[in-house]
Design a protein around this motif. Structure first.
Motif, PDB file in Angstrom:
ATOM      1  N   ILE A 209       0.835  -1.205   0.000  1.00  0.00           N
ATOM      2  CA  ILE A 209       0.000   0.000   0.000  1.00  0.00           C
ATOM      3  C   ILE A 209       0.866   1.250   0.000  1.00  0.00           C
ATOM      4  O   ILE A 209       0.613   2.207  -0.755  1.00  0.00           O
ATOM      5  CB  ILE A 209      -0.947  -0.006   1.213  1.00  0.00           C
ATOM      6  N   TYR A 210       1.908   1.264   0.833  1.00  0.00           N
ATOM      7  CA  TYR A 210       2.799   2.423   0.868  1.00  0.00           C
ATOM      8  C   TYR A 210       3.473   2.649  -0.491  1.00  0.00           C
ATOM      9  O   TYR A 210       3.624   3.784  -0.946  1.00  0.00           O
ATOM     10  CB  TYR A 210       3.863   2.245   1.948  1.00  0.00           C
ATOM     11  N   LEU A 211       3.873   1.555  -1.133  1.00  0.00           N
ATOM     12  CA  LEU A 211       4.509   1.680  -2.444  1.00  0.00           C
ATOM     13  C   LEU A 211       3.521   2.160  -3.501  1.00  0.00           C
ATOM     14  O   LEU A 211       3.879   2.936  -4.399  1.00  0.00           O
ATOM     15  CB  LEU A 211       5.114   0.331  -2.855  1.00  0.00           C
ATOM     16  N   ILE A 212       2.254   1.715  -3.390  1.00  0.00           N
ATOM     17  CA  ILE A 212       1.211   2.192  -4.302  1.00  0.00           C
ATOM     18  C   ILE A 212       1.033   3.703  -4.155  1.00  0.00           C
ATOM     19  O   ILE A 212       0.980   4.448  -5.141  1.00  0.00           O
ATOM     20  CB  ILE A 212      -0.131   1.489  -4.014  1.00  0.00           C
ATOM     21  N   LEU A 213       0.927   4.167  -2.924  1.00  0.00           N
ATOM     22  CA  LEU A 213       0.736   5.599  -2.672  1.00  0.00           C
ATOM     23  C   LEU A 213       1.920   6.400  -3.201  1.00  0.00           C
ATOM     24  O   LEU A 213       1.734   7.477  -3.800  1.00  0.00           O
ATOM     25  CB  LEU A 213       0.552   5.848  -1.173  1.00  0.00           C
ATOM     26  N   LEU A 214       3.126   5.879  -3.007  1.00  0.00           N
ATOM     27  CA  LEU A 214       4.313   6.566  -3.521  1.00  0.00           C
ATOM     28  C   LEU A 214       4.295   6.604  -5.045  1.00  0.00           C
ATOM     29  O   LEU A 214       4.579   7.640  -5.663  1.00  0.00           O
ATOM     30  CB  LEU A 214       5.577   5.853  -3.019  1.00  0.00           C
ATOM     31  N   GLY A 215       3.941   5.474  -5.660  1.00  0.00           N
ATOM     32  CA  GLY A 215       3.880   5.423  -7.118  1.00  0.00           C
ATOM     33  C   GLY A 215       2.859   6.383  -7.684  1.00  0.00           C
ATOM     34  O   GLY A 215       3.103   7.071  -8.681  1.00  0.00           O
ATOM     35  N   MET A 216       1.694   6.470  -7.051  1.00  0.00           N
ATOM     36  CA  MET A 216       0.659   7.391  -7.527  1.00  0.00           C
ATOM     37  C   MET A 216       1.101   8.845  -7.381  1.00  0.00           C
ATOM     38  O   MET A 216       0.778   9.694  -8.215  1.00  0.00           O
ATOM     39  CB  MET A 216      -0.634   7.164  -6.749  1.00  0.00           C
ATOM     40  N   LEU A 217       1.843   9.151  -6.309  1.00  0.00           N
ATOM     41  CA  LEU A 217       2.385  10.497  -6.145  1.00  0.00           C
ATOM     42  C   LEU A 217       3.335  10.820  -7.292  1.00  0.00           C
ATOM     43  O   LEU A 217       3.285  11.915  -7.874  1.00  0.00           O
ATOM     44  CB  LEU A 217       3.108  10.618  -4.804  1.00  0.00           C
ATOM     45  N   PHE A 218       4.202   9.873  -7.630  1.00  0.00           N
ATOM     46  CA  PHE A 218       5.125  10.077  -8.749  1.00  0.00           C
ATOM     47  C   PHE A 218       4.358  10.333 -10.047  1.00  0.00           C
ATOM     48  O   PHE A 218       4.681  11.255 -10.809  1.00  0.00           O
ATOM     49  CB  PHE A 218       6.040   8.859  -8.924  1.00  0.00           C
ATOM     50  N   PHE A 219       3.350   9.523 -10.314  1.00  0.00           N
ATOM     51  CA  PHE A 219       2.609   9.667 -11.565  1.00  0.00           C
ATOM     52  C   PHE A 219       1.830  10.981 -11.624  1.00  0.00           C
ATOM     53  O   PHE A 219       1.687  11.569 -12.688  1.00  0.00           O
ATOM     54  CB  PHE A 219       1.658   8.484 -11.756  1.00  0.00           C
TER      55      PHE A 219
ATOM     56  N   GLY B 100       7.886   5.869 -10.497  1.00  0.00           N
ATOM     57  CA  GLY B 100       6.531   5.431 -10.232  1.00  0.00           C
ATOM     58  C   GLY B 100       6.301   4.000 -10.680  1.00  0.00           C
ATOM     59  O   GLY B 100       5.674   3.195  -9.969  1.00  0.00           O
ATOM     60  N   MET B 101       6.826   3.663 -11.858  1.00  0.00           N
ATOM     61  CA  MET B 101       6.656   2.310 -12.378  1.00  0.00           C
ATOM     62  C   MET B 101       7.350   1.289 -11.489  1.00  0.00           C
ATOM     63  O   MET B 101       6.786   0.231 -11.183  1.00  0.00           O
ATOM     64  CB  MET B 101       7.218   2.242 -13.800  1.00  0.00           C
ATOM     65  N   LEU B 102       8.562   1.602 -11.042  1.00  0.00           N
ATOM     66  CA  LEU B 102       9.294   0.682 -10.170  1.00  0.00           C
ATOM     67  C   LEU B 102       8.589   0.549  -8.815  1.00  0.00           C
ATOM     68  O   LEU B 102       8.556  -0.540  -8.242  1.00  0.00           O
ATOM     69  CB  LEU B 102      10.733   1.169  -9.969  1.00  0.00           C
ATOM     70  N   SER B 103       8.007   1.635  -8.324  1.00  0.00           N
ATOM     71  CA  SER B 103       7.270   1.576  -7.057  1.00  0.00           C
ATOM     72  C   SER B 103       6.072   0.636  -7.176  1.00  0.00           C
ATOM     73  O   SER B 103       5.818  -0.203  -6.303  1.00  0.00           O
ATOM     74  CB  SER B 103       6.792   2.969  -6.657  1.00  0.00           C
ATOM     75  N   LEU B 104       5.337   0.773  -8.289  1.00  0.00           N
ATOM     76  CA  LEU B 104       4.149  -0.061  -8.468  1.00  0.00           C
ATOM     77  C   LEU B 104       4.514  -1.516  -8.734  1.00  0.00           C
ATOM     78  O   LEU B 104       3.856  -2.429  -8.245  1.00  0.00           O
ATOM     79  CB  LEU B 104       3.310   0.488  -9.611  1.00  0.00           C
ATOM     80  N   THR B 105       5.577  -1.726  -9.509  1.00  0.00           N
ATOM     81  CA  THR B 105       6.020  -3.092  -9.763  1.00  0.00           C
ATOM     82  C   THR B 105       6.399  -3.770  -8.455  1.00  0.00           C
ATOM     83  O   THR B 105       6.028  -4.925  -8.198  1.00  0.00           O
ATOM     84  CB  THR B 105       7.232  -3.100 -10.714  1.00  0.00           C
ATOM     85  N   SER B 106       7.130  -3.051  -7.607  1.00  0.00           N
ATOM     86  CA  SER B 106       7.519  -3.592  -6.302  1.00  0.00           C
ATOM     87  C   SER B 106       6.295  -3.839  -5.431  1.00  0.00           C
ATOM     88  O   SER B 106       6.225  -4.838  -4.706  1.00  0.00           O
ATOM     89  CB  SER B 106       8.481  -2.617  -5.602  1.00  0.00           C
ATOM     90  N   ALA B 107       5.310  -2.927  -5.514  1.00  0.00           N
ATOM     91  CA  ALA B 107       4.101  -3.076  -4.704  1.00  0.00           C
ATOM     92  C   ALA B 107       3.373  -4.364  -5.036  1.00  0.00           C
ATOM     93  O   ALA B 107       2.944  -5.105  -4.138  1.00  0.00           O
ATOM     94  CB  ALA B 107       3.177  -1.875  -4.930  1.00  0.00           C
TER      95      ALA B 107
ATOM     96  N   LYS C  66      -2.273  -8.706 -11.299  1.00  0.00           N
ATOM     97  CA  LYS C  66      -1.043  -8.488 -10.562  1.00  0.00           C
ATOM     98  C   LYS C  66      -0.199  -7.404 -11.217  1.00  0.00           C
ATOM     99  O   LYS C  66       1.019  -7.516 -11.353  1.00  0.00           O
ATOM    100  CB  LYS C  66      -0.232  -9.776 -10.427  1.00  0.00           C
ATOM    101  N   THR C  67      -0.825  -6.362 -11.640  1.00  0.00           N
ATOM    102  CA  THR C  67      -0.097  -5.255 -12.254  1.00  0.00           C
ATOM    103  C   THR C  67      -0.849  -3.969 -12.017  1.00  0.00           C
ATOM    104  O   THR C  67      -1.989  -3.972 -11.583  1.00  0.00           O
ATOM    105  CB  THR C  67       0.081  -5.496 -13.760  1.00  0.00           C
ATOM    106  N   SER C  68      -0.208  -2.868 -12.298  1.00  0.00           N
ATOM    107  CA  SER C  68      -0.780  -1.568 -11.984  1.00  0.00           C
ATOM    108  C   SER C  68      -1.747  -1.090 -13.040  1.00  0.00           C
ATOM    109  O   SER C  68      -1.718  -1.533 -14.178  1.00  0.00           O
ATOM    110  CB  SER C  68       0.372  -0.565 -11.871  1.00  0.00           C
ATOM    111  N   LEU C  69      -2.601  -0.129 -12.662  1.00  0.00           N
ATOM    112  CA  LEU C  69      -3.471   0.520 -13.617  1.00  0.00           C
ATOM    113  C   LEU C  69      -2.769   1.679 -14.310  1.00  0.00           C
ATOM    114  O   LEU C  69      -3.328   2.287 -15.199  1.00  0.00           O
ATOM    115  CB  LEU C  69      -4.725   1.041 -12.911  1.00  0.00           C
ATOM    116  N   ARG C  70      -1.582   2.030 -13.872  1.00  0.00           N
ATOM    117  CA  ARG C  70      -0.811   3.063 -14.550  1.00  0.00           C
ATOM    118  C   ARG C  70       0.571   2.508 -14.866  1.00  0.00           C
ATOM    119  O   ARG C  70       1.065   1.606 -14.218  1.00  0.00           O
ATOM    120  CB  ARG C  70      -0.646   4.293 -13.645  1.00  0.00           C
ATOM    121  N   THR C  71       1.223   3.079 -15.890  1.00  0.00           N
ATOM    122  CA  THR C  71       2.585   2.668 -16.199  1.00  0.00           C
ATOM    123  C   THR C  71       3.445   3.880 -16.330  1.00  0.00           C
ATOM    124  O   THR C  71       2.966   4.979 -16.384  1.00  0.00           O
ATOM    125  CB  THR C  71       2.633   1.880 -17.515  1.00  0.00           C
TER     126      THR C  71
END
Length: 314
Positions: free
Chosen positions: A8-18, A238-245, A309-314
């Motif tokens: 969840i923390y990584l998702i939030l960080l990734g969304m901030l980046f995007f 952002g992509m690396l954050s979401l991939t890790s998440a 098992k993947t993000s809605l954003r890239t």
């Protein structure tokens, strides 16, 4: 800390980046070329991914066990996000972002026909509610129709198809191989587009409307260069954050937190561009968010893998 909480923390960080990346793309719409942005984003993103794999001592591979599908996915990714970034230069941030989030609806529909997943009455109602939300944002009327609003929806569709491909090929192509294909493939396609676009003749009115797309590559100032590099670095982070998440957390649990980007988009639209969504757009956003969250909740209950098992954003 549990894996889901870390996800969840990584998702939030990734969304901030995007969300920051989207602001930079919007600001560059008057100064840079969209193909130039895609090219630099692809090259720098690929290099950052290489550095990440080296740093974490993971294997590096550019090949694919499904070359035709890999090429198809790159084409879908490039054309889809070319449309989305173009829309960012023409629409309010919150509206463009929310329209992209019909992706779970498309994924659910495609999963029904491609992977024969069961889609019950509740999810059908959620899909209908989500597309009603789209109508509230697009606001079709007899006097005119904002065709630009179709671009984020097209992006959502192409992205959904590319996720179907990712699911089919994931047994033999790792997520990092797929990322390499997207980054460097997008850079190649952006360069080809830059070569071809000058050969096309546009009417003066068309050229003005398409300026963000057909503008020649150039760097007017150091601030433009910094923003170009910032888009590449921030987007890749952002992509690396979401991939890790999605590697550490359960998709049905963490995926709904991607909707935080809509709050970021509303805030950024207000503070940077003085944009305030009207009541119909807000209602449409709520319907899209509600339908998407319902689908994710159903996936968590039924233990299915529509989230891919993947993000809605890239």
């Amino acid at each position: 800390m549990s894996d889901d909480r870390r996800g969840i923390y990584l998702i939030l960080l990734g969304m901030l980046f995007f969300s920051i990346q989207d602001v930079l793309v919007r600001q560059l719409s008057d100064y840079a070329s969209l193909t130039q942005i895609m090219f630099i984003r692809g090259i720098v993103g690929g290099l950052i991914l290489l550095f990440f794999l080296k740093l974490t001592k993971r294997s590096i591979s550019f090949s694919s066990a499904y070359p035709l599908l890999a090429i198809s996915r790159v084409l879908l990714f490039f054309t889809g996000f070319l449309c989305f970034y173009f829309a960012l230069g023409k629409m309010e941030l919150a509206e463009a972002t929310s329209l992209f989030f019909v992706t779970p609806l498309f994924i659910t529909i495609l999963s029904k026909f491609i992977f024969k997943s069961q889609v019950g009455a509740y999810r059908i109602c959620a899909i209908i509610a989500g597309f009603v939300g789209v109508l509230f944002i697009v606001k079709p009327n007899p006097d005119g129709f904002n065709k630009i609003a179709l671009l984020p929806i097209f992006t959502a569709f192409t992205y959904s198809v590319s996720m179907m491909i990712a699911k089919y090929t994931r047994e033999k192509d790792s997520v990092f191989q797929q990322m390499f294909h997207l980054y460097f493939g997008s850079a190649v396609l952006a360069f080809v587009a830059w070569l071809i676009i000058p050969l096309i003749e546009f009417e003066s009115s068309q050229a003005k409307n398409l300026e963000f797309l057909i503008r020649d590559w150039s760097i007017y100032s150091s601030s433009v260069l910094l923003m170009l590099l910032g888009i590449a670095v921030i987007g890749s982070s952002g992509m690396l954050s979401l991939t890790s998440a999605y590697r550490v957390g359960s998709p049905p649990v963490i995926a709904p937190f991607e909707y935080i980007i809509l709050i970021f988009a509303i805030g950024n639209g207000f503070f940077f561009f003085s944009e305030i969504p009207d009541i119909y757009s807000i209602l449409g956003m709520l319907l899209i968010i509600g339908s998407g969250l319902f689908i994710f909740t159903r996936e968590g209950t039924k233990k299915e893998s529509v989230a891919l098992k993947t993000s809605l954003r890239t």
